[in-house]
Write a protein that holds these residues in place. Structure first.
Motif, PDB file in Angstrom:
ATOM      1  N   ASN A 235     -49.916  38.363  26.161  1.00 24.59           N
ATOM      2  CA  ASN A 235     -50.638  37.427  26.895  1.00 24.59           C
ATOM      3  C   ASN A 235     -51.868  36.702  26.078  1.00 24.59           C
ATOM      4  OD1 ASN A 235     -49.629  38.635  29.325  1.00 24.59           O
ATOM      5  ND2 ASN A 235     -50.621  40.130  29.358  1.00 24.59           N
ATOM      6  N   HIS A 236     -52.113  37.223  25.018  1.00 28.28           N
ATOM      7  CA  HIS A 236     -52.890  36.458  24.218  1.00 28.28           C
ATOM      8  C   HIS A 236     -52.460  36.157  23.027  1.00 28.28           C
ATOM      9  CE1 HIS A 236     -55.749  37.419  27.227  1.00 28.28           C
ATOM     10  NE2 HIS A 236     -55.560  38.635  27.224  1.00 28.28           N
ATOM     11  N   LYS A 237     -51.764  34.985  22.790  1.00 21.96           N
ATOM     12  CA  LYS A 237     -50.817  34.817  21.464  1.00 21.96           C
ATOM     13  C   LYS A 237     -51.682  33.862  20.634  1.00 21.96           C
ATOM     14  CE  LYS A 237     -46.738  34.593  24.363  1.00 21.96           C
ATOM     15  NZ  LYS A 237     -45.571  33.904  24.689  1.00 21.96           N
ATOM     16  N   ARG A 238     -52.906  34.177  20.218  1.00 20.03           N
ATOM     17  CA  ARG A 238     -53.902  33.488  19.295  1.00 20.03           C
ATOM     18  C   ARG A 238     -55.021  34.331  18.987  1.00 20.03           C
ATOM     19  NH1 ARG A 238     -56.784  27.648  19.557  1.00 20.03           N
ATOM     20  NH2 ARG A 238     -57.580  27.617  17.481  1.00 20.03           N
ATOM     21  N   THR A 239     -55.299  34.409  17.652  1.00 24.88           N
ATOM     22  CA  THR A 239     -56.418  35.260  17.315  1.00 24.88           C
ATOM     23  C   THR A 239     -57.404  33.983  16.827  1.00 24.88           C
ATOM     24  OG1 THR A 239     -55.462  37.014  16.621  1.00 24.88           O
ATOM     25  CG2 THR A 239     -57.567  36.614  15.859  1.00 24.88           C
ATOM     26  N   PHE A 240     -58.710  33.860  17.133  1.00 26.52           N
ATOM     27  CA  PHE A 240     -59.849  32.987  17.048  1.00 26.52           C
ATOM     28  C   PHE A 240     -60.429  33.201  15.483  1.00 26.52           C
ATOM     29  CE2 PHE A 240     -58.824  32.578  21.357  1.00 26.52           C
ATOM     30  CZ  PHE A 240     -58.576  31.030  21.327  1.00 26.52           C
ATOM     31  N   ARG A 241     -60.633  31.969  14.669  1.00 23.80           N
ATOM     32  CA  ARG A 241     -61.345  32.256  13.343  1.00 23.80           C
ATOM     33  C   ARG A 241     -62.501  32.979  13.613  1.00 23.80           C
ATOM     34  NH1 ARG A 241     -59.693  32.152   8.523  1.00 23.80           N
ATOM     35  NH2 ARG A 241     -58.445  30.179   9.157  1.00 23.80           N
ATOM     36  N   SER A 242     -63.535  32.746  14.724  1.00 22.08           N
ATOM     37  CA  SER A 242     -64.549  33.463  14.902  1.00 22.08           C
ATOM     38  C   SER A 242     -64.579  34.628  15.099  1.00 22.08           C
ATOM     39  CB  SER A 242     -65.236  32.776  16.279  1.00 22.08           C
ATOM     40  OG  SER A 242     -64.397  33.039  17.245  1.00 22.08           O
ATOM     41  N   GLN A 243     -63.291  35.370  15.516  1.00 23.64           N
ATOM     42  CA  GLN A 243     -63.118  36.851  15.676  1.00 23.64           C
ATOM     43  C   GLN A 243     -63.179  37.302  14.217  1.00 23.64           C
ATOM     44  OE1 GLN A 243     -59.769  35.975  18.589  1.00 23.64           O
ATOM     45  NE2 GLN A 243     -60.534  38.139  19.002  1.00 23.64           N
ATOM     46  N   ILE A 244     -62.361  36.780  13.259  1.00 25.05           N
ATOM     47  CA  ILE A 244     -62.244  37.336  12.062  1.00 25.05           C
ATOM     48  C   ILE A 244     -63.397  37.332  11.336  1.00 25.05           C
ATOM     49  CG2 ILE A 244     -60.771  37.023   9.971  1.00 25.05           C
ATOM     50  CD1 ILE A 244     -58.451  35.506  11.361  1.00 25.05           C
ATOM     51  N   ASN A 245     -64.026  36.113  11.425  1.00 23.56           N
ATOM     52  CA  ASN A 245     -65.387  35.982  10.749  1.00 23.56           C
ATOM     53  C   ASN A 245     -66.333  36.901  11.004  1.00 23.56           C
ATOM     54  OD1 ASN A 245     -64.331  33.668   9.352  1.00 23.56           O
ATOM     55  ND2 ASN A 245     -65.353  32.257  10.544  1.00 23.56           N
ATOM     56  N   TYR A 246     -66.414  37.346  12.258  1.00 20.62           N
ATOM     57  CA  TYR A 246     -67.301  38.459  12.819  1.00 20.62           C
ATOM     58  C   TYR A 246     -67.036  39.540  12.353  1.00 20.62           C
ATOM     59  CZ  TYR A 246     -70.106  40.621  16.508  1.00 20.62           C
ATOM     60  OH  TYR A 246     -71.210  41.318  16.993  1.00 20.62           O
ATOM     61  N   ALA A 247     -65.503  40.064  12.341  1.00 15.74           N
ATOM     62  CA  ALA A 247     -65.079  41.531  12.003  1.00 15.74           C
ATOM     63  C   ALA A 247     -65.237  41.545  10.274  1.00 15.74           C
ATOM     64  CB  ALA A 247     -63.444  41.704  12.161  1.00 15.74           C
ATOM     65  N   LYS A 248     -65.250  40.487   9.812  1.00 13.38           N
ATOM     66  CA  LYS A 248     -65.529  40.439   8.277  1.00 13.38           C
ATOM     67  C   LYS A 248     -67.109  40.868   7.829  1.00 13.38           C
ATOM     68  CE  LYS A 248     -65.095  37.709   3.914  1.00 13.38           C
ATOM     69  NZ  LYS A 248     -64.554  36.531   3.191  1.00 13.38           N
ATOM     70  N   GLU A 249     -67.734  40.092   8.743  1.00 17.89           N
ATOM     71  CA  GLU A 249     -69.355  40.296   8.438  1.00 17.89           C
ATOM     72  C   GLU A 249     -69.976  41.860   8.831  1.00 17.89           C
ATOM     73  OE1 GLU A 249     -73.344  38.938  11.236  1.00 17.89           O
ATOM     74  OE2 GLU A 249     -71.705  37.603  11.048  1.00 17.89           O
ATOM     75  N   GLN A 250     -69.088  42.268   9.976  1.00 21.33           N
ATOM     76  CA  GLN A 250     -69.475  43.696  10.367  1.00 21.33           C
ATOM     77  C   GLN A 250     -68.975  44.739   9.449  1.00 21.33           C
ATOM     78  OE1 GLN A 250     -71.525  43.982  12.432  1.00 21.33           O
ATOM     79  NE2 GLN A 250     -71.724  41.904  13.000  1.00 21.33           N
ATOM     80  N   LEU A 251     -67.793  44.455   8.691  1.00 20.84           N
ATOM     81  CA  LEU A 251     -67.280  45.448   7.840  1.00 20.84           C
ATOM     82  C   LEU A 251     -68.212  45.638   6.666  1.00 20.84           C
ATOM     83  CD1 LEU A 251     -63.452  44.476   7.760  1.00 20.84           C
ATOM     84  CD2 LEU A 251     -64.448  46.590   8.327  1.00 20.84           C
ATOM     85  N   THR A 252     -68.935  44.578   6.389  1.00 20.99           N
ATOM     86  CA  THR A 252     -69.760  44.482   5.225  1.00 20.99           C
ATOM     87  C   THR A 252     -71.255  45.076   5.652  1.00 20.99           C
ATOM     88  OG1 THR A 252     -70.533  42.397   5.447  1.00 20.99           O
ATOM     89  CG2 THR A 252     -68.713  42.831   4.032  1.00 20.99           C
ATOM     90  N   SER A 253     -71.457  45.316   6.728  1.00 15.99           N
ATOM     91  CA  SER A 253     -72.644  45.936   7.254  1.00 15.99           C
ATOM     92  C   SER A 253     -72.629  47.402   7.615  1.00 15.99           C
ATOM     93  CB  SER A 253     -72.993  45.100   8.575  1.00 15.99           C
ATOM     94  OG  SER A 253     -74.217  45.456   9.222  1.00 15.99           O
ATOM     95  N   THR A 254     -73.860  47.840   7.454  1.00  9.87           N
ATOM     96  CA  THR A 254     -74.165  49.351   7.562  1.00  9.87           C
ATOM     97  C   THR A 254     -74.707  49.512   9.001  1.00  9.87           C
ATOM     98  OG1 THR A 254     -76.443  49.217   6.599  1.00  9.87           O
ATOM     99  CG2 THR A 254     -74.387  49.735   5.161  1.00  9.87           C
ATOM    100  N   PHE A 255     -74.842  48.662   9.671  1.00  6.16           N
ATOM    101  CA  PHE A 255     -75.463  48.774  10.896  1.00  6.16           C
ATOM    102  C   PHE A 255     -74.570  48.559  12.107  1.00  6.16           C
ATOM    103  CE2 PHE A 255     -78.706  47.683   8.166  1.00  6.16           C
ATOM    104  CZ  PHE A 255     -79.804  48.679   8.436  1.00  6.16           C
ATOM    105  N   LEU A 256     -74.447  48.755  13.100  1.00  8.18           N
ATOM    106  CA  LEU A 256     -73.618  48.469  14.441  1.00  8.18           C
ATOM    107  C   LEU A 256     -74.091  47.181  14.972  1.00  8.18           C
ATOM    108  CD1 LEU A 256     -73.367  51.744  16.494  1.00  8.18           C
ATOM    109  CD2 LEU A 256     -71.730  50.780  15.127  1.00  8.18           C
ATOM    110  N   PRO A 257     -73.395  46.406  15.286  1.00  2.00           N
ATOM    111  CA  PRO A 257     -73.730  44.944  15.626  1.00  2.00           C
ATOM    112  C   PRO A 257     -74.264  44.808  16.976  1.00  2.00           C
ATOM    113  CG  PRO A 257     -71.265  45.295  16.039  1.00  2.00           C
ATOM    114  CD  PRO A 257     -71.781  46.387  15.211  1.00  2.00           C
ATOM    115  N   GLU A 258     -75.326  43.687  17.024  1.00  2.00           N
ATOM    116  CA  GLU A 258     -76.104  43.370  18.311  1.00  2.00           C
ATOM    117  C   GLU A 258     -75.249  42.590  19.374  1.00  2.00           C
ATOM    118  OE1 GLU A 258     -78.758  44.868  19.029  1.00  2.00           O
ATOM    119  OE2 GLU A 258     -78.722  45.772  16.960  1.00  2.00           O
TER     120      GLU A 258
END
Length: 246
Positions: free
Chosen positions: A117-140
């Motif tokens: 049903n959702h056949k595309r992943t957006f660049r903003s999602q990837i950038n956000y995931a990458k940012e959170q993987l390098t953070s020691t805190f849960l995102p806001e």
């Protein structure tokens, strides 16, 4: 049929995932199996896939670097990762589908069903995931996928979430309502890591937005907006434990 490319530097993982897709996900046609990131990049450019199953930790070029080289993303993305539970939160908050190695058959089928049903992943999602993987805190913030994209919402701005069939309706403090293409169970897994609690089969509430608990024949909460939210009998104890009430 959805045309898929598998990219993982471990050949055995590629073969196993390909076999699982063939046996349990007949709507998937694997058009390329790649054990090197460079091969995967070439396959994406030449095959124009509908979905890419991508490992993250790979030599020479990791998954994020590969995606940066792709340019515009015209496909759905499912990360296949050996990351631990804490790191996986980054994918949940960014609304990117993921599978833990070795992939569980049921979870694989659920992931494939979502991308139909959702056949595309957006660049903003990837950038956000990458940012959170390098953070020691849960995102806001939380990423809310909808039909045409992704909206990022501050967690503190959410009053409560309400089940709406296979969707979740987010009620915000400013009066806005956002319908996300996630079930309430999906949302629960993410939000209960923070200051939220599922108090009813239909509702998850922001604990910081509760004004009053009314007890009696039927228990219900009064939110800061004045909205009344029912509390299931078996959830009242969990609610009181979260607040440490006497």
């Amino acid at each position: 049929m959805l045309r898929a490319i598998l990219i993982d530097n471990e050949p055995d993982c590629v073969k196993l995932l390909s076999l699982q897709l063939k046996m349990f996900c007949p709507q998937i046609e694997v058009v390329a199996e790649c054990s090197k990131s460079e091969e995967g990049l070439h396959a994406i450019r030449s095959q124009d896939p509908d979905v890419v199953f991508l490992d993250i930790e790979m030599p020479q070029m990791n998954g994020f670097e590969l995606l940066e080289s792709v340019g515009d993303l015209k496909f759905a993305l499912i990360f296949v990762t050996a990351y631990d539970h804490f790191a996986v939160k980054a994918f949940r908050y960014s609304a990117i589908d993921y599978l833990l190695k070795p992939a569980d058959t049921r979870e694989l089928q659920e992931a494939v069903k979502k991308i139909e049903n959702h056949k595309r992943t957006f660049r903003s999602q990837i950038n956000y995931a990458k940012e959170q993987l390098t953070s020691t805190f849960l995102p806001e913030k939380i990423a809310l996928p909808y039909q045409n994209g992704v909206t990022f919402v501050n967690l503190n701005d959410i009053l409560y979430c309400e089940a709406d069939d296979n969707y979740a309706r987010f009620h915000l403090a400013n009066g806005d309502k956002l319908l996300a293409s996630k079930t309430l169970r999906d949302v629960q897994e993410i939000l209960e890591e923070r200051h939220f609690l599922r108090v009813h089969r239909q509702f998850i509430v922001n604990l910081n937005q509760i004004k009053k608990l009314v007890k009696g024949g039927s228990n219900y909460l009064i939110m800061s907006s004045g909205q009344s939210i029912p509390v299931a009998r078996n959830q009242r104890e969990r609610l009181m434990q979260r607040f440490g009430w006497l």
